[in-house]
Motif scaffolding. Structure first.
Motif, mmCIF file in Angstrom:
data_model
loop_
_atom_site.group_PDB
_atom_site.id
_atom_site.type_symbol
_atom_site.label_atom_id
_atom_site.label_comp_id
_atom_site.label_asym_id
_atom_site.label_seq_id
_atom_site.Cartn_x
_atom_site.Cartn_y
_atom_site.Cartn_z
ATOM 1 N N TYR A 6 0.856 -1.184 0.000
ATOM 2 C CA TYR A 6 0.000 0.000 0.000
ATOM 3 C C TYR A 6 0.890 1.232 0.000
ATOM 4 O O TYR A 6 1.627 1.463 0.961
ATOM 5 C CB TYR A 6 -0.947 -0.021 1.203
ATOM 6 N N GLU A 133 -13.488 -2.018 -0.504
ATOM 7 C CA GLU A 133 -13.767 -0.654 -0.072
ATOM 8 C C GLU A 133 -14.687 -0.675 1.147
ATOM 9 O O GLU A 133 -15.414 -1.646 1.359
ATOM 10 C CB GLU A 133 -14.429 0.126 -1.209
ATOM 11 N N VAL A 292 -10.063 -0.475 2.254
ATOM 12 C CA VAL A 292 -9.573 0.761 1.642
ATOM 13 C C VAL A 292 -10.768 1.682 1.389
ATOM 14 O O VAL A 292 -11.838 1.214 1.034
ATOM 15 C CB VAL A 292 -8.821 0.482 0.322
ATOM 16 N N THR A 296 -12.466 2.768 7.265
ATOM 17 C CA THR A 296 -11.582 1.605 7.297
ATOM 18 C C THR A 296 -11.283 1.153 8.725
ATOM 19 O O THR A 296 -11.345 -0.039 9.026
ATOM 20 C CB THR A 296 -10.263 1.914 6.574
ATOM 21 N N ARG A 313 -6.327 -0.032 5.524
ATOM 22 C CA ARG A 313 -5.236 0.318 4.608
ATOM 23 C C ARG A 313 -5.595 1.584 3.853
ATOM 24 O O ARG A 313 -6.734 2.017 3.846
ATOM 25 C CB ARG A 313 -5.007 -0.797 3.583
ATOM 26 N N GLY A 314 -4.607 2.100 3.162
ATOM 27 C CA GLY A 314 -4.878 3.213 2.259
ATOM 28 C C GLY A 314 -5.210 4.473 3.009
ATOM 29 O O GLY A 314 -4.864 4.659 4.168
#
Ligand SMILES: [Zn+2]
Length: 323
Positions: A6, A133, A292, A296, A313-314
């Motif tokens: 990531y 997502e 993501v 999150t 993440r992200g």
């Protein structure tokens, strides 16, 4: 070296030199769909479904034509097997299954399980590692089905027209705008569509979604029809005392009326509700889940409490642009 990294500019697969929806310019990019926060005309080679590549070309004239990936038809790349599956988001949106070194990794991109108003219905793809997502990853978010949303859209339009007022639907230029126009036209309601939305109608028609009788929106000629326009035009129609409907996942929030200024709130989204996210994670069988976009951290904690190895993440930011 792990398969997935990531990075600030996106999700990178170093062993393949392959990126998933990267933000910066890269050599090889998977485009999950054509929303501009995912697809930018700055890459070397791009992969996507035929609809995504067509929309990408319209948004970024001069960008490479790309390598089309039909749903369910595997392609080889750098020793990996890549297969696209419907994501149920906007027209052409796809999940990507990456089979590499005996492991199945799925990247959903923007995603929902409910059948969309226009486009292919998603399926849960069994995998070892799921990257999903979490735009609406809190239990407060529940959305209407396709049928319920279509009924609410048509009913509001008919009631307004019967009262002699003009119904105005605010829709994002790619995705929601065409879906609303499709519903209104299918219901036989005279419908004028703003140019920013109408320019993509031919792509939807090619995919089999019809818009019988739609006309281009013209300022000064609004009476007796429903309007589908972009959200930035709201104040124009407020001043004209039109009646405004807001079709969005954010319409599920208690403060949506104040936030949107709309009279009619229709909680329908191109993204998964909380329940759909949980269902997808559990049905995938994934032993490792990365979240993501959106909530999150919160959803990672909820999944961890259910015994799932989940990580935030992200960027974790909430994308409002296409929800
Ligand atoms: Zn999107």
């Amino acid at each position: 070296m792990s398969l997935i990294e990531y990075r600030d500019s996106g999700i990178f697969l170093p062993k393949l030199n392959f990126w998933l929806d990267p933000q910066g310019p890269v050599e090889n990019a998977w485009l999950s769909h054509a929303h501009s926060d995912h697809a930018r005309g700055i890459h070397g080679q791009v992969w996507g479904t035929p609809e995504t590549l067509t929309l990408y070309q319209m948004r970024w004239p001069g960008a490479p034509a790309g390598i089309p990936m039909n749903f369910g038809e595997p392609a080889e790349f750098s020793g990996a097997r890549l297969t696209a599956y419907p994501a149920g988001h906007i027209l052409g949106a796809a999940q990507l299954l990456i089979e590499f070194e005996g492991r199945r990794t799925v990247y959903t991109g923007d995603f929902k399980l409910r059948p969309p108003l226009c486009g292919a219905t998603a399926q849960v793809v069994p995998c070892d590692h799921l990257i999903i997502e979490s735009t609406f990853g809190l239990p407060i978010y529940h959305f209407l089905s396709r049928e319920q949303a279509a009924a609410r859209i048509a009913t509001f339009a008919r009631e307004c027209l019967a009262d002699g007022t003009v119904p105005v639907f605010l829709g994002y230029p790619l995705g929601r705008g065409q879906e609303i126009a499709h519903v209104l036209c299918q219901a036989g309601i005279p419908t004028a569509v703003h140019g920013a939305i109408a320019r993509y109608i031919p792509v939807y028609e090619t995919a089999g979604f019809t818009f019988p009788g739609w006309t281009p929106y013209e300022a000064g000629r609004i009476a007796g029809q429903a309007l589908v326009v972009v959200p930035g035009m709201r104040s124009i129609f407020e001043a004209l005392e039109c009646r405004i409907a807001y079709v969005s996942g954010w319409a599920a929030l208690g403060n949506a009326r104040a936030r949107s200024g709309a009279e009619e709130l229709i909680p329908y989204s191109d993204h998964a509700s909380f329940d759909e996210l949980i269902e997808t994670v559990e049905a995938s069988g994934a032993r490792e889940v990365d979240l993501v976009h959106g909530y999150t951290e919160a959803l990672a904690q909820i999944l961890q409490a259910r015994g799932i190895d989940a990580a935030a993440r992200g960027r974790g930011r909430v994308m409002e642009a296409d929800a």
